[in-house]
Design a protein around this motif. Structure first.
Motif, PDB file in Angstrom:
ATOM      1  N   LYS A  11       0.868  -1.195   0.000  1.00  0.00           N
ATOM      2  CA  LYS A  11       0.000   0.000   0.000  1.00  0.00           C
ATOM      3  C   LYS A  11       0.901   1.240   0.000  1.00  0.00           C
ATOM      4  N   MET A  12       0.611   2.213   0.918  1.00  0.00           N
ATOM      5  CA  MET A  12       1.504   3.372   1.018  1.00  0.00           C
ATOM      6  C   MET A  12       2.216   3.343   2.363  1.00  0.00           C
ATOM      7  N   HIS A  13       2.298   2.132   2.948  1.00  0.00           N
ATOM      8  CA  HIS A  13       2.958   2.000   4.245  1.00  0.00           C
ATOM      9  C   HIS A  13       4.445   2.294   4.138  1.00  0.00           C
ATOM     10  N   ILE A  14       5.021   1.923   2.995  1.00  0.00           N
ATOM     11  CA  ILE A  14       6.459   2.131   2.800  1.00  0.00           C
ATOM     12  C   ILE A  14       6.631   3.395   1.977  1.00  0.00           C
ATOM     13  N   ASN A  15       7.198   4.424   2.592  1.00  0.00           N
ATOM     14  CA  ASN A  15       7.265   5.697   1.866  1.00  0.00           C
ATOM     15  C   ASN A  15       8.682   6.256   1.752  1.00  0.00           C
ATOM     16  N   SER A  16       9.674   5.372   1.857  1.00  0.00           N
ATOM     17  CA  SER A  16      11.035   5.838   1.567  1.00  0.00           C
ATOM     18  C   SER A  16      11.801   4.733   0.839  1.00  0.00           C
ATOM     19  N   PHE A  17      12.774   5.159   0.040  1.00  0.00           N
ATOM     20  CA  PHE A  17      13.561   4.174  -0.706  1.00  0.00           C
ATOM     21  C   PHE A  17      14.392   3.308   0.237  1.00  0.00           C
ATOM     22  N   SER A  29      16.116 -12.405   0.635  1.00  0.00           N
ATOM     23  CA  SER A  29      17.054 -13.379   1.216  1.00  0.00           C
ATOM     24  C   SER A  29      16.316 -14.474   1.983  1.00  0.00           C
ATOM     25  N   ARG A  30      15.133 -14.193   2.493  1.00  0.00           N
ATOM     26  CA  ARG A  30      14.429 -15.216   3.279  1.00  0.00           C
ATOM     27  C   ARG A  30      13.602 -16.182   2.438  1.00  0.00           C
ATOM     28  N   VAL A  31      12.941 -15.671   1.409  1.00  0.00           N
ATOM     29  CA  VAL A  31      12.055 -16.572   0.655  1.00  0.00           C
ATOM     30  C   VAL A  31      12.313 -16.594  -0.850  1.00  0.00           C
ATOM     31  N   GLY A  32      13.353 -15.878  -1.266  1.00  0.00           N
ATOM     32  CA  GLY A  32      13.575 -15.692  -2.695  1.00  0.00           C
ATOM     33  C   GLY A  32      13.951 -16.933  -3.486  1.00  0.00           C
ATOM     34  N   GLN A  33      14.363 -17.999  -2.777  1.00  0.00           N
ATOM     35  CA  GLN A  33      14.804 -19.180  -3.522  1.00  0.00           C
ATOM     36  C   GLN A  33      13.850 -20.373  -3.433  1.00  0.00           C
ATOM     37  N   GLN A  34      12.794 -20.246  -2.632  1.00  0.00           N
ATOM     38  CA  GLN A  34      11.847 -21.372  -2.551  1.00  0.00           C
ATOM     39  C   GLN A  34      10.976 -21.358  -3.807  1.00  0.00           C
ATOM     40  N   ASP A  35      10.579 -22.509  -4.298  1.00  0.00           N
ATOM     41  CA  ASP A  35       9.652 -22.411  -5.436  1.00  0.00           C
ATOM     42  C   ASP A  35       8.441 -23.320  -5.290  1.00  0.00           C
ATOM     43  N   ASP A  36       8.084 -23.627  -4.042  1.00  0.00           N
ATOM     44  CA  ASP A  36       6.877 -24.429  -3.823  1.00  0.00           C
ATOM     45  C   ASP A  36       5.622 -23.615  -4.129  1.00  0.00           C
ATOM     46  N   ILE A  37       5.696 -22.323  -3.820  1.00  0.00           N
ATOM     47  CA  ILE A  37       4.523 -21.485  -4.079  1.00  0.00           C
ATOM     48  C   ILE A  37       4.951 -20.212  -4.809  1.00  0.00           C
ATOM     49  N   ASP A  38       3.995 -19.601  -5.493  1.00  0.00           N
ATOM     50  CA  ASP A  38       4.271 -18.338  -6.177  1.00  0.00           C
ATOM     51  C   ASP A  38       4.280 -17.206  -5.153  1.00  0.00           C
ATOM     52  N   LEU A  39       5.137 -16.232  -5.393  1.00  0.00           N
ATOM     53  CA  LEU A  39       5.234 -15.078  -4.487  1.00  0.00           C
ATOM     54  C   LEU A  39       5.190 -13.782  -5.287  1.00  0.00           C
ATOM     55  N   PHE A  40       4.560 -12.773  -4.703  1.00  0.00           N
ATOM     56  CA  PHE A  40       4.592 -11.460  -5.360  1.00  0.00           C
ATOM     57  C   PHE A  40       4.575 -10.329  -4.334  1.00  0.00           C
ATOM     58  N   ILE A  41       5.141  -9.205  -4.757  1.00  0.00           N
ATOM     59  CA  ILE A  41       5.158  -7.992  -3.932  1.00  0.00           C
ATOM     60  C   ILE A  41       4.671  -6.831  -4.806  1.00  0.00           C
ATOM     61  N   LEU A  42       3.779  -6.024  -4.255  1.00  0.00           N
ATOM     62  CA  LEU A  42       3.255  -4.868  -4.977  1.00  0.00           C
ATOM     63  C   LEU A  42       3.625  -3.581  -4.231  1.00  0.00           C
ATOM     64  N   PRO A  43       4.685  -2.912  -4.657  1.00  0.00           N
ATOM     65  CA  PRO A  43       5.071  -1.662  -3.994  1.00  0.00           C
ATOM     66  C   PRO A  43       4.410  -0.463  -4.681  1.00  0.00           C
ATOM     67  N   SER A  44       4.658   0.737  -4.150  1.00  0.00           N
ATOM     68  CA  SER A  44       4.211   1.955  -4.846  1.00  0.00           C
ATOM     69  C   SER A  44       4.943   2.055  -6.186  1.00  0.00           C
ATOM     70  N   TYR A  45       4.323   2.727  -7.135  1.00  0.00           N
ATOM     71  CA  TYR A  45       4.896   2.801  -8.495  1.00  0.00           C
ATOM     72  C   TYR A  45       6.387   3.163  -8.547  1.00  0.00           C
ATOM     73  N   PRO A  46       6.812   4.262  -7.850  1.00  0.00           N
ATOM     74  CA  PRO A  46       8.224   4.664  -8.039  1.00  0.00           C
ATOM     75  C   PRO A  46       9.225   3.646  -7.494  1.00  0.00           C
ATOM     76  N   LEU A  47       8.752   2.713  -6.648  1.00  0.00           N
ATOM     77  CA  LEU A  47       9.655   1.708  -6.082  1.00  0.00           C
ATOM     78  C   LEU A  47       9.832   0.497  -7.001  1.00  0.00           C
ATOM     79  N   ILE A  48       9.027   0.426  -8.044  1.00  0.00           N
ATOM     80  CA  ILE A  48       9.046  -0.788  -8.881  1.00  0.00           C
ATOM     81  C   ILE A  48      10.433  -1.075  -9.472  1.00  0.00           C
TER      82      ILE A  48
END
Ligand code: PGA
Length: 257
Positions: A11-17, A29-48
């Motif tokens: 959402k807009m909870h994260i408002n700094s780079f 680093s914690r979940v980036g290498q598992q592939d049992d399930i799909d993962l996604f993150i939706l940040p604010s536009y400028p953080l993409i």
């Protein structure tokens, strides 16, 4: 078999780079290498672009929290879908309760945006959910069926199965706890029945229906074995990497010890 999926909108909870960078790094680093399930993150536009760089080499996909209703033109302040595509986004969240309540987003707009997602090859995560008022007036079924209709009707048969329905009871967003397991289980079953009724059994068996609304590690544990809950859409309680990891592991049915 529907693959499980867990994701989070910041959402807009994260408002700094800086904050975004440490959160993304921790999650990668914690979940980036598992592939049992799909993962996604939706940040604010400028953080993409930053999130894109941080998730490079991981399994984590990223996307946006909304998109413009038009492709191009005089739409001050809006973000066109082609830019999201060029940034490598996989997902676009649509129809969130906060956008409906505070920015006048409508079912019609959602349907148009679903059409744009199909045209540009992005996967829509369409939020649906009844309000407390709907429950009081005994019209939750009507509200949900209408929203499912709008979410799926402007897509081809092939594309419908790419759409993710995010069931988010509006009254359960931003609370201390999510809706209870029995309620979620019952509603997800009902949503799958609605899809079967209006769009056929095949789609009902294929489409992923995820739950959102005050999801915590506890919720993830409770919902890990619920047949019709294919994933979780996490808000505030996913803003610490260790919590997000717990949610992912609990939902997979693994312990964190
Ligand atoms: P929340 O947000 O977990 O902070 O309640 C959920 C959502 O709106 O998707």
């Amino acid at each position: 078999m529907r693959k499980k999926i867990v994701g989070s909108s910041w959402k807009m909870h994260i408002n700094s780079f800086d904050d975004a960078s440490s959160l993304a790094q921790g999650i990668a680093s914690r979940v980036g290498q598992q592939d049992d399930i799909d993962l996604f993150i939706l940040p604010s536009y400028p953080l993409i672009p930053m999130v894109k760089a941080m998730f490079n080499g991981t399994v984590i996909k990223y996307g946006a929290q909304n998109v413009a209703v038009a492709k191009q033109g005089a739409h001050t302040g809006e973000v066109p879908i082609n830019l999201l595509k060029e940034l490598g986004c996989t997902y676009v969240e649509l129809n969130h309760a906060e956008r409906r309540a505070n920015y006048n987003e409508s079912d019609e707009m959602t349907a148009i945006k679903v059409g744009l997602c199909e045209e540009y090859g992005l996967k829509p995560i369409v939020c649906i959910g009844e309000t407390g008022e709907d429950i009081k007036l005994n019209r939750s079924y009507l509200t949900l069926r209408t929203q499912v209709m709008w979410a799926l009707s402007n897509a081809s048969e092939a594309f419908r199965k790419e759409i993710i329905l995010a069931y988010e009871p509006v009254w359960a967003i931003g609370q201390q706890e999510s809706a209870d397991k029995t309620y979620i289980e019952k509603t997800h079953r009902m949503l799958r029945d609605i899809v079967a009724l209006d769009f056929g059994e095949e789609l009902a068996n294929q489409i992923r229906i995820i739950y959102g609304g005050s999801v915590s590690p506890q919720t993830a544990m409770e919902l890990s074995d619920v047949k019709d809950v294919d994933g979780l859409f996490v808000g505030r309680f996913g803003l610490q990497p260790e919590n997000f990891e717990k949610i992912v592991n609990n939902f997979k049915g693994e312990s964190n010890d």
